[in-house]
Design a protein around this motif. Structure first.
Motif, PDB file in Angstrom:
ATOM      1  N   ASP A   1       0.763  -1.256  -0.216  1.00 40.30           N
ATOM      2  CA  ASP A   1       0.012  -0.340   0.106  1.00 40.30           C
ATOM      3  C   ASP A   1       1.447   0.999  -0.089  1.00 40.30           C
ATOM      4  OD1 ASP A   1      -2.623  -1.517   0.253  1.00 40.30           O
ATOM      5  OD2 ASP A   1      -1.786  -1.779   2.475  1.00 40.30           O
ATOM      6  N   GLY A   2       2.047   1.234  -0.573  1.00 38.90           N
ATOM      7  CA  GLY A   2       2.969   2.369  -0.483  1.00 38.90           C
ATOM      8  C   GLY A   2       3.553   3.191   0.465  1.00 38.90           C
ATOM      9  N   LYS A   3       3.542   1.871   1.955  1.00 39.58           N
ATOM     10  CA  LYS A   3       3.916   2.804   2.988  1.00 39.58           C
ATOM     11  C   LYS A   3       4.949   2.687   2.945  1.00 39.58           C
ATOM     12  CE  LYS A   3       0.528   0.196   5.237  1.00 39.58           C
ATOM     13  NZ  LYS A   3       0.437  -1.107   6.250  1.00 39.58           N
ATOM     14  N   PRO A   4       6.519   3.270   3.862  1.00 39.15           N
ATOM     15  CA  PRO A   4       7.658   3.918   3.428  1.00 39.15           C
ATOM     16  C   PRO A   4       8.326   2.677   4.154  1.00 39.15           C
ATOM     17  CG  PRO A   4       6.521   6.023   5.253  1.00 39.15           C
ATOM     18  CD  PRO A   4       5.552   4.581   4.795  1.00 39.15           C
ATOM     19  N   ALA A   5       9.370   2.567   3.730  1.00 39.98           N
ATOM     20  CA  ALA A   5       9.928   1.136   3.786  1.00 39.98           C
ATOM     21  C   ALA A   5      11.102   1.913   5.151  1.00 39.98           C
ATOM     22  CB  ALA A   5      11.075   0.332   3.008  1.00 39.98           C
ATOM     23  N   THR A   6      11.888   0.845   5.577  1.00 39.84           N
ATOM     24  CA  THR A   6      12.455   0.436   6.741  1.00 39.84           C
ATOM     25  C   THR A   6      12.964  -0.755   6.306  1.00 39.84           C
ATOM     26  OG1 THR A   6      10.936  -0.470   8.550  1.00 39.84           O
ATOM     27  CG2 THR A   6      11.477   1.510   8.329  1.00 39.84           C
ATOM     28  N   ILE A   7      14.387  -0.452   6.287  1.00 35.49           N
ATOM     29  CA  ILE A   7      15.467  -1.979   5.859  1.00 35.49           C
ATOM     30  C   ILE A   7      15.697  -3.026   7.052  1.00 35.49           C
ATOM     31  CG2 ILE A   7      17.568  -2.420   5.772  1.00 35.49           C
ATOM     32  CD1 ILE A   7      17.185  -0.170   3.377  1.00 35.49           C
TER      33      ILE A   7
ATOM     34  N   GLY B   1      19.599  -2.391  13.380  1.00 34.16           N
ATOM     35  CA  GLY B   1      17.887  -2.823  13.903  1.00 34.16           C
ATOM     36  C   GLY B   1      16.798  -1.984  13.357  1.00 34.16           C
ATOM     37  N   ASP B   2      15.946  -1.727  13.743  1.00 31.74           N
ATOM     38  CA  ASP B   2      14.495  -1.569  13.485  1.00 31.74           C
ATOM     39  C   ASP B   2      14.568  -0.039  13.176  1.00 31.74           C
ATOM     40  OD1 ASP B   2      13.794  -4.316  14.170  1.00 31.74           O
ATOM     41  OD2 ASP B   2      12.565  -3.649  16.241  1.00 31.74           O
ATOM     42  N   GLY B   3      13.912   0.457  12.201  1.00 29.82           N
ATOM     43  CA  GLY B   3      13.887   1.795  12.242  1.00 29.82           C
ATOM     44  C   GLY B   3      14.414   2.697  11.103  1.00 29.82           C
ATOM     45  N   TYR B   4      15.840   1.951  10.347  1.00 32.19           N
ATOM     46  CA  TYR B   4      16.917   3.011  10.463  1.00 32.19           C
ATOM     47  C   TYR B   4      16.194   2.410   8.515  1.00 32.19           C
ATOM     48  CZ  TYR B   4      20.376   3.058   7.178  1.00 32.19           C
ATOM     49  OH  TYR B   4      22.212   3.418   6.197  1.00 32.19           O
ATOM     50  N   THR B   5      16.262   3.713   8.103  1.00 33.80           N
ATOM     51  CA  THR B   5      16.178   3.961   6.203  1.00 33.80           C
ATOM     52  C   THR B   5      17.217   4.149   5.806  1.00 33.80           C
ATOM     53  OG1 THR B   5      15.333   5.663   7.209  1.00 33.80           O
ATOM     54  CG2 THR B   5      13.764   4.431   7.597  1.00 33.80           C
ATOM     55  N   GLU B   6      17.505   4.435   4.953  1.00 31.45           N
ATOM     56  CA  GLU B   6      17.799   4.846   3.566  1.00 31.45           C
ATOM     57  C   GLU B   6      16.625   5.756   2.460  1.00 31.45           C
ATOM     58  OE1 GLU B   6      21.100   1.088   2.490  1.00 31.45           O
ATOM     59  OE2 GLU B   6      19.306   1.718   0.751  1.00 31.45           O
ATOM     60  N   GLU B   7      17.328   7.035   1.925  1.00 26.08           N
ATOM     61  CA  GLU B   7      16.165   8.105   1.931  1.00 26.08           C
ATOM     62  C   GLU B   7      16.052   7.438  -0.347  1.00 26.08           C
ATOM     63  OE1 GLU B   7      16.269  12.853   0.197  1.00 26.08           O
ATOM     64  OE2 GLU B   7      18.469  12.080   1.237  1.00 26.08           O
ATOM     65  N   GLY B   8      15.022   8.263   0.167  1.00 27.16           N
ATOM     66  CA  GLY B   8      14.004   7.907  -1.698  1.00 27.16           C
ATOM     67  C   GLY B   8      14.266   6.378  -2.065  1.00 27.16           C
ATOM     68  N   ASN B   9      14.667   4.809  -0.556  1.00 28.14           N
ATOM     69  CA  ASN B   9      14.617   3.209  -1.158  1.00 28.14           C
ATOM     70  C   ASN B   9      13.578   2.605  -0.886  1.00 28.14           C
ATOM     71  OD1 ASN B   9      15.063   0.629  -1.742  1.00 28.14           O
ATOM     72  ND2 ASN B   9      17.026   1.130  -0.175  1.00 28.14           N
ATOM     73  N   PRO B  10      12.711   2.572  -1.456  1.00 33.30           N
ATOM     74  CA  PRO B  10      11.011   2.004  -1.083  1.00 33.30           C
ATOM     75  C   PRO B  10      11.278  -0.051  -1.222  1.00 33.30           C
ATOM     76  CG  PRO B  10      11.298   1.953  -3.852  1.00 33.30           C
ATOM     77  CD  PRO B  10      13.209   2.274  -3.205  1.00 33.30           C
TER      78      PRO B  10
END
Length: 320
Positions: free
Chosen positions: A99-105, A112-121
């Protein structure tokens, strides 16, 4: 061209398993991985899908209830340790939240939980995505989505285990998001497949439409092989022998019911009958007769919702 492992990203019911069978004949140089990320997407502790969220027994019975995204990647790494390239066929939507939700790695791959990369879906770090040679296979939603719907309703749902049609599994939006991200990061492109004016090491944009595959199987496979550095042989399109059939049956067993046509096929040959001309009204009537009034409305809404993403991807596809 690169000689990285080949990742064919697609959406459900795009004739991708028939295409995969072509490369399963080349066990001398390739190791095929059939939809491996579905294990972590549906069943594992990092699962993103809600399909089995309340069905612990199904997750346990799958054998993948403890499978993380790292586990899948480690399996692919082992597959590639035999001196062969790995050919991965998988759904783009298995790599990202629905559903297009933001992705976290995925926690098993990040910090660990909540780590993101800018723009990475996706839930896969860019550094890992860059290790693959990305290619894409698409099919018009008016054919792909009704086919998927059939797998999620009686009587076939008793075989597939997919008891509900979920429009967020159509997969076109996720495929487009993945494609755009890989272009933005210069993992693929900017040159298109078939163009000679590209930089050394550049991976050309390679998108195949299933209708072209069905109409021109040998030219399509040959062009795909040229772009991915796979040695093409015409006999790759024929698998009418006991060894190949046994290998396919074992490989496709975990997604029971979805691949019956591909399992029972003997070759990939050009279809002899062109698609009949259809209108929206005739499609609606066909779906209504097969599935009922309410189901027809669900299918039509899902088809219409995904046409724009299909047409966008189609604009980059190889021409035949």
């Amino acid at each position: 061209m690169s000689y990285n492992h080949v990742f064919l990203a697609t959406h459900p019911r795009a004739c991708s398993t028939a295409f995969e069978r072509v490369f399963m004949t080349r066990r001398d140089i390739l190791k095929c991985a059939h939809e491996p990320f579905g294990d972590s997407f549906y069943y594992g502790p990092e699962r993103l899908s809600e399909r089995y969220a309340n069905d612990e027994a199904a997750r346990e019975n799958s054998g993948f209830s403890k499978t993380t995204y790292r586990d899948v990647l480690k399996r692919l790494e082992r597959d590639g340790s035999e001196g062969k390239r790995v050919f991965i066929k998988d759904m783009a939507y298995y790599l990202m939240p629905p559903d297009g939700k933001p992705a976290t790695i995925a926690p098993s791959l990040g910090r660990g939980d909540g780590y993101t990369e800018e723009g990475n879906p996706t839930v896969i770090p860019l550094g890992i995505l860059q290790r693959f040679h990305w290619t894409f296979l698409i099919r018009h939603p008016r054919r792909g989505i009704p086919s998927y719907f059939r797998c999620c309703v009686p009587p076939l749902d008793e075989v597939t285990g997919f008891k509900q049609f979920m429009p967020n599994e159509a997969g076109y939006a996720e495929l487009r998001r993945l494609f755009d991200y890989l272009r933005e990061q210069k993992v693929i492109g900017p040159s298109m497949a078939g163009q000679s004016d590209r930089k050394p090491g550049e991976v050309a944009i390679t998108i195949i439409d299933a209708d072209d595959l069905l109409d021109y199987p040998e030219p399509v496979v040959k062009a795909f092989c040229e772009e991915t550095g796979i040695d093409f042989k015409p006999e790759m399109l024929i698998w009418d022998d006991e060894e190949n059939q046994k290998y396919a049956s074992e490989t496709f067993a975990k997604w029971n019911g979805f691949h019956n046509d591909a399992i029972h096929s003997k070759s990939l040959t050009a279809r002899t009958q062109a698609h009949k001309t259809v209108t929206e009204e005739s499609e609606n009537e066909e779906w209504r007769q097969k599935y009922g009034d309410e189901a027809q409305k669900v299918i039509r809404a899902c088809v219409d919702e995904n046409v724009a993403d299909y047409e966008y991807l189609k604009s980059f596809a190889l021409k035949f």
